[in-house]
Design an enzyme around this catalytic site. Structure first.
Site, PDB file in Angstrom:
ATOM      1  N   ASP A 138       3.511   3.257   4.747  1.00  0.00           N
ATOM      2  CA  ASP A 138       2.709   3.528   4.123  1.00  0.00           C
ATOM      3  C   ASP A 138       0.934   2.744   4.657  1.00  0.00           C
ATOM      4  OD1 ASP A 138       1.261   4.893   1.591  1.00  0.00           O
ATOM      5  OD2 ASP A 138       2.493   3.032   0.390  1.00  0.00           O
ATOM      6  N   ASP A 341      -4.301   9.502   3.417  1.00  0.00           N
ATOM      7  CA  ASP A 341      -3.218   9.214   2.771  1.00  0.00           C
ATOM      8  C   ASP A 341      -1.875   9.333   3.822  1.00  0.00           C
ATOM      9  OD1 ASP A 341      -1.268   6.735   1.356  1.00  0.00           O
ATOM     10  OD2 ASP A 341      -1.392   7.940  -0.603  1.00  0.00           O
TER      11      ASP A 341
END
Length: 463
Positions: A138, A341
């Site tokens: 992430d 992201d």
């Protein structure tokens, strides 16, 4: 203007402004494709979708798990985006009120991540001897953590054996007085605690969906490949873990905080990493650490995002649909800023930009039956009576003269063949941050040169 032509192996360009897409390519196969394993570089890991057939989390030997529906996944995606907005807004407001106060205030914000919506994971080795662990990666998180024995309070079910630090000769806890302990607050949004008897540093990280991990801040040997290992790697050894982790063993944090994987390995990989996210959940991509020599990668500078250092900022200049530049002022994107992201699924655009993109896309799709909206997606079609479809190409334009053409499967999100939607959604207004999500990143070669202050995009990255 530099134009990066980015296609998908399952779509064919019929002209410079449209994709010809085979309908069957919109949904994943029931078996794992092995042809798209990515470049076997020195420090490269396979990237797989955690809900697809390539995932070890879904193999026949895994513990019984109920896979989330597409609607569930998009609901989690909405929560992640809401939290990113709120965290950046809080940071921005404090920054405007008082620069000194903002830098020292005990903000109550949690981590800017929602692990339940993060789709992709890699397998790394931890400890001596090595124990393989499947970790979600992430770019919006900093702390790397995994579940640890003896799970003194709670551990959720995971595919891998839970890491047992007592069985490793290279494990050690961090003390409360260590500088490594005091920096945990900035990475987790919570002050560390101190174990009364052992003086060990205790972290807690809580995500926007109320999932959490709590345990010891520790050091251990982290193995990436047979030739690359990092000694004394700081990570969270979770003794109390609950939430929507879907069988993975924890998280690999690729954010910008000093405790992140990228910063901790800066001497080895020079703060550079790249990845390619596969076109569907039945394909395989890669995550590579270290410099890339790919000549087709074109770079745009990172931008500053509020007062928050975890996210990777972008400057979007404009968008085109079907070869026509949309009438959107660049100030529309600058108002709220933009980030890229890996854990957000659907790209979120300023309301003005989204309406322009949606209306233009709809004009190019009038020959196809309209389907009802799906979750956060309001522009959907019924392609069940077709073998192939034609869709307008979409390009994003970034600062520095970089034009990125999205893959066909970076434009569409399929719930089923009779409900395939435009994979974009609108923010509430133009002041909210734009998020370039992971659907739009599919098959792109995305290179993060953190030390150089830039991010690059290239074509057909997963081949």
């Amino acid at each position: 203007m530099v134009n990066v032509e980015l296609g998908v192996e399952k779509s064919i360009a019929i002209d410079v402004h449209h994709h010809l897409v085979h309908i069957k390519s919109l949904l994943p196969s029931s078996s794992c494709s092995t042809f798209a394993k990515g470049p076997k570089r020195k420090a490269s890991l396979d990237v797989v979708h955690k809900h697809g057939p390539c995932s070890l989390l879904n193999n026949n030997n895994s513990k019984s798990r109920i896979l989330p529906t597409q609607s569930n996944i998009l609901d989690l995606d909405k929560e992640r985006v809401n939290y990113i907005h709120s965290k950046l807004l809080l940071s921005s407001k404090n920054n405007k009120i008082d620069q000194k106060l903002a830098s020292s205030a005990n903000l109550t914000a949690k981590s800017g991540s929602l692990i339940g919506s993060a789709n992709y994971f890699v397998t790394v080795g931890l400890g001596t001897p090595i124990r393989n662990l499947s970790l979600v990666f992430d770019t919006g998180s900093d702390l790397t953590w995994t579940q640890c024995q003896p799970c003194s309070l709670s551990c959720y079910n995971q595919q891998d054996d839970i890491f047992d630090p007592s069985m490793s000769t290279s494990y050690s806890n961090i003390t409360c007085t260590s500088s490594d302990c005091t920096q945990i607050y900035a990475a987790t949004g919570r002050d560390p605690r101190c174990a009364r008897l052992t003086n060990a540093c205790i972290y807690k990280i809580q995500y926007a969906d109320e999932s959490f991990s709590e345990g010891y801040i520790s050091q251990e040997r982290l193995t990436i490949t047979q030739t690359d290992a990092i000694d004394n790697f700081l990570f969270g050894c979770g003794q109390n873990n609950q939430g929507l982790f879907n069988g993975s063993a924890g998280l690999l944090g690729l954010g910008r905080h000093p405790i992140s994987f990228i910063e901790q390995t800066s001497q080895l990989y020079n703060k550079t990493f790249s990845y390619c996210l596969p076109s569907t959940s039945s394909d395989t991509g890669y995550l590579t650490f270290g410099a890339t020599n790919d000549s087709d990668v074109k770079y745009t500078p990172f931008s500053n995002v509020s007062n928050n250092s975890s996210f990777y900022g972008l400057d979007i200049i404009g968008i085109s649909v079907g070869g026509t530049q949309l009438p959107i002022s660049s100030s529309t994107f600058f108002s709220g800023g933009a980030i890229i992201d890996s854990g957000t699924i659907i790209t979120r655009l300023p309301l003005t930009a989204y309406v322009n993109l949606r209306d233009s896309f709809q004009k190019g799709m009038t020959k196809y039956p309209i389907a009802s909206s799906f979750s956060i997606l309001d522009t959907c079609y019924d392609f069940s009576g077709n073998e192939m479809i034609f869709i307008p190409k979409i390009r994003f334009f970034f600062r520095g003269g970089v034009a990125v053409e999205l893959a066909a499967l970076g434009i569409l999100y399929a719930e089923s063949l009779d409900k395939v939607c435009l994979a974009f959604a609108a923010n509430e207004d133009d002041s909210d941050i734009t998020i370039f999500g992971n659907v739009q990143q599919r098959t792109l070669k995305v290179v993060y040169d953190v030390g150089g202050g830039k991010i690059g995009f290239g074509s057909n990255g997963c081949k």
